[in-house]
Write a protein that holds these residues in place. Structure first.
Motif, short mmCIF file in Angstrom:
data_model
loop_
_atom_site.label_atom_id
_atom_site.label_comp_id
_atom_site.label_asym_id
_atom_site.label_seq_id
_atom_site.Cartn_x
_atom_site.Cartn_y
_atom_site.Cartn_z
N PRO A 39 0.64 -0.25 -6.18
CA PRO A 39 -0.65 0.49 -5.30
C PRO A 39 -1.18 1.58 -5.54
CG PRO A 39 0.72 -1.09 -3.77
CD PRO A 39 1.16 -1.12 -5.03
N GLU A 97 -0.12 4.38 -3.28
CA GLU A 97 0.35 4.89 -2.73
C GLU A 97 2.23 4.89 -3.37
OE1 GLU A 97 -2.06 3.06 -2.02
OE2 GLU A 97 -2.28 3.09 0.31
N ASP A 101 10.69 2.26 2.69
CA ASP A 101 9.75 3.63 2.29
C ASP A 101 10.39 5.56 3.12
OD1 ASP A 101 7.64 5.30 2.80
OD2 ASP A 101 6.24 4.65 4.70
N SER A 151 -3.44 5.91 3.09
CA SER A 151 -2.78 4.96 4.69
C SER A 151 -1.29 4.66 3.89
CB SER A 151 -2.87 2.98 4.26
OG SER A 151 -2.82 2.70 3.03
N VAL A 159 2.77 1.84 3.18
CA VAL A 159 2.39 1.16 1.88
C VAL A 159 3.70 1.85 0.61
CG1 VAL A 159 0.98 0.07 0.13
CG2 VAL A 159 0.19 1.01 2.08
N ASP A 194 1.82 -6.23 -3.43
CA ASP A 194 2.24 -7.27 -2.83
C ASP A 194 2.66 -8.67 -4.11
OD1 ASP A 194 1.87 -9.69 -1.04
OD2 ASP A 194 -0.37 -10.19 -1.42
#
Lengths: 402, 170
Positions: A100, A102, A171, A291, A294, A298
């Motif tokens: 992703p 992010e 994170d 967002s 993240v 996945d």
């Protein structure tokens, strides 16, 4: 060629052999140079390397993919996060995992911080070797702040083992964000001060301009990459030529020099720190619109699950077990991936035969490739220039010897 | 992912085929890197040709490394990664050598960077590079007699007595 000036052939001369290293305070690492000297001028040198060879390529053939990260840490230990990320991306390329945006931006923040730390050390050490110890002390305080950010993100400082295949291990916490923002606002002031100490300093300029110069053509032929090549005037940067981890979304310049001498190398690194700061700022701005929370792709079959989930979730436990025991097989194939490391193109050539470990893993270590040009760069110059040239090339023993 | 230029790759393949005939054994695209397997006798003339060609200009040697294959038949290999900064195209050249006579021409006449890379390959795989200016071990000690990156060389020191393999499931 300057060397002819110092030792005319008609005169009979006896040369001195001087053993510099393997352990010497001026070499910043374990290098040996057997110098042939004419007075204080270097006639030739024979390099001996391999004092801290740790057989990483052989070790890697027996380790599952996720355990190789710790080996990459110990190559260029001044910017180990870049090595870690480079390795994760190589494996992700082999496995075909999409990351992703992010996560990619967060990785860029980490990598650019590491680049600042790396250039920071190199430039302040050039100062030390030319006799200016003061700047070094101030710059090391800033490096400390970068290491505190790493500590907040991954728990360790020098050999970070940061990130995982498929993302980051956790994170960024609020403290880490605050520290990054504080660093961004405070570092420019210190860097400017440091520049004032050296950039237009007469002594520093006299000591570095024209010292250890290499032409762009020779540099390319010798396989130079990174700041050393850019100082010679070639605008080759892996981040721009072959963008990885979404570097194409960022707007930054490639600083280039003209003469490929010590002063240009210093200036290129100096300007790159400013560019890195701007990249981090851009990444922060971009992440604000995305967002939050993240931090991994996945990809349950390869991404090591969080500890909480392992304890409370059956599937996570199964995947944890499979990954740790090395039961997830990689596809058969071979990939080459490279990142712009602290001192050049850091490449990973990974050949997989479908097992849990690489069949063959070759590291393209930028230091190893460009350090062989060292004799050519110092021939005919004084010993003190040789020392300065070596520190400005940023040769890291760990990376040199793998 | 690296940029792959299908048209350019095809033209490289055609040029190599026209010029070297059987020298080019096969060509394929592996993930994002065009890979050419070539005959070892032609390697230096191919490198020189790719270097000198005005259109291609493969003037940057990224890596040179050795390989050791056990299956299907035991052989050694040398892999070259070249980069054309003009087209921003990376290609891989592979060549195989027999175990009993692993000799290949040195690339130092084309790339100065090949010097240490070849020494490293010799050091770890025992591949002899003909016409190399200074072919001796580089990372390992000089009096070593084995080539440690070959697959038949065990990872752990076989003379150790303080470690019981059965404790480690081996």
């Amino acid at each position: 060629m300057p060397e002819q000036k110092y030792f005319p052939e008609e005169e009979h001369k006896e040369f001195i052999t001087l053993n510099l290293g393997p352990s010497h305070p001026a070499t910043h690492g374990v290098f040996q140079n057997v110098l042939t000297m004419d007075g204080e001028f270097v006639v030739d040198t024979e390099q001996t390397i391999g004092y801290i060879h740790r057989a990483f390529e052989k070790l890697a053939e027996r380790r599952p993919f996720y355990q190789i990260t710790t080996l990459t840490d110990r190559m260029n230990y001044c910017s180990s996060p870049i090595n870690n990320m480079g390795w994760h991306m190589t494996v992700e390329k082999l496995l075909g995992i999409e990351i992703p945006k992010e996560v990619e931006y967060k990785r860029i923040i980490i990598m650019e911080l590491a680049r600042i730390a790396d250039h920071n050390i190199c430039n302040s050490v050039i100062g030390v070797d030319s006799g200016a110890l003061t700047g070094f002390v101030y710059m090391f305080q800033e490096r400390e702040k970068i290491y505190e950010i790493f500590e907040e993100i991954c728990g360790s400082r020098l050999t970070t083992n940061i990130g995982r295949v498929g993302g980051l291990e956790r994170d960024f916490n609020e403290k880490a964000w605050t520290k990054i923002r504080t660093f961004l606002s405070e570092f420019p002031k210190v860097l400017k001060e440091f520049e004032k100490l050296l950039v237009r300093n007469r002594i520093f300029m006299d000591r570095t301009i024209g010292v250890g110069a290499i032409s762009a053509e020779r540099a390319l032929n010798y396989g130079f990459t990174g700041p050393n090549l850019r100082a010679a005037g070639v605008d080759y940067d892996v981040r721009v030529m072959n963008p990885y981890s979404s570097y194409e979304d960022f707007d930054f310049d490639i600083p280039v020099g003209t003469h490929g001498d010590t002063y240009d190398r210093y200036m290129v690194r100096d300007q790159e720190m400013w560019q890195s700061l701007s990249i981090i700022q851009q990444a922060l701005d971009k992440l604000q619109k995305m967002s939050p929370g993240v931090f991994h792709a996945d990809a349950p079959s390869v991404y090591l699950p969080l500890k909480e989930e392992v304890y409370n979730n059956m599937e996570a436990l199964i995947y944890h077990f499979k990954i740790v025991m090395g039961e997830v097989d990689a596809p058969v194939g071979e990939v080459y991936h490279c990142v712009e490391g602290g001192n050049g193109e850091l490449g990973f050539y990974l050949v997989s035969d479908g097992g849990r470990t690489p069949y063959r893993l070759h590291f393209r270590r930028p230091c190893f490739v460009f350090y062989q040009a060292y004799p050519e760069m110092i021939r005919g110059r004084m010993l003190s220039d040789a020392i300065l040239t070596m520190s400005s090339m940023n040769v890291i023993a760990g990376e040199l010897d793998a | 992912m690296f940029k792959t230029d299908g048209q350019l790759t095809a033209s490289i393949e055609q040029k190599l085929k026209d010029r070297f005939g059987d020298g080019l054994i096969s060509s394929e695209l592996l993930v994002d890197m065009p890979t050419f397997t070539v005959h070892q006798e032609f390697i230096i003339s191919i490198l020189k040709y790719l270097y000198d060609d005005d259109l291609l200009q493969f003037r940057f040697l990224t890596t040179l490394c050795g390989m050791h294959f056990i299956e299907p038949s035991e052989k050694l290999g040398v892999v070259y990664h070249l980069h054309s900064l003009k087209h921003n195209l990376r290609i891989r050249l592979k060549t195989y050598l027999p175990m009993d006579n692993p000799e290949i021409q040195s690339a130092t006449s084309v790339f100065a960077a090949a010097n240490w890379m070849e020494r490293e390959t010799y050091d770890f795989f025992g591949i002899i590079f003909r016409d190399h200016p200074n072919l001796k071990r580089i990372l390992n000690e000089d009096d070593m007699t084995v080539f440690p990156m070959r697959k038949d060389f065990p990872l752990e020191d076989q003379t150790r007595e303080d470690k019981n393999d059965s404790m480690f499931g081996r």
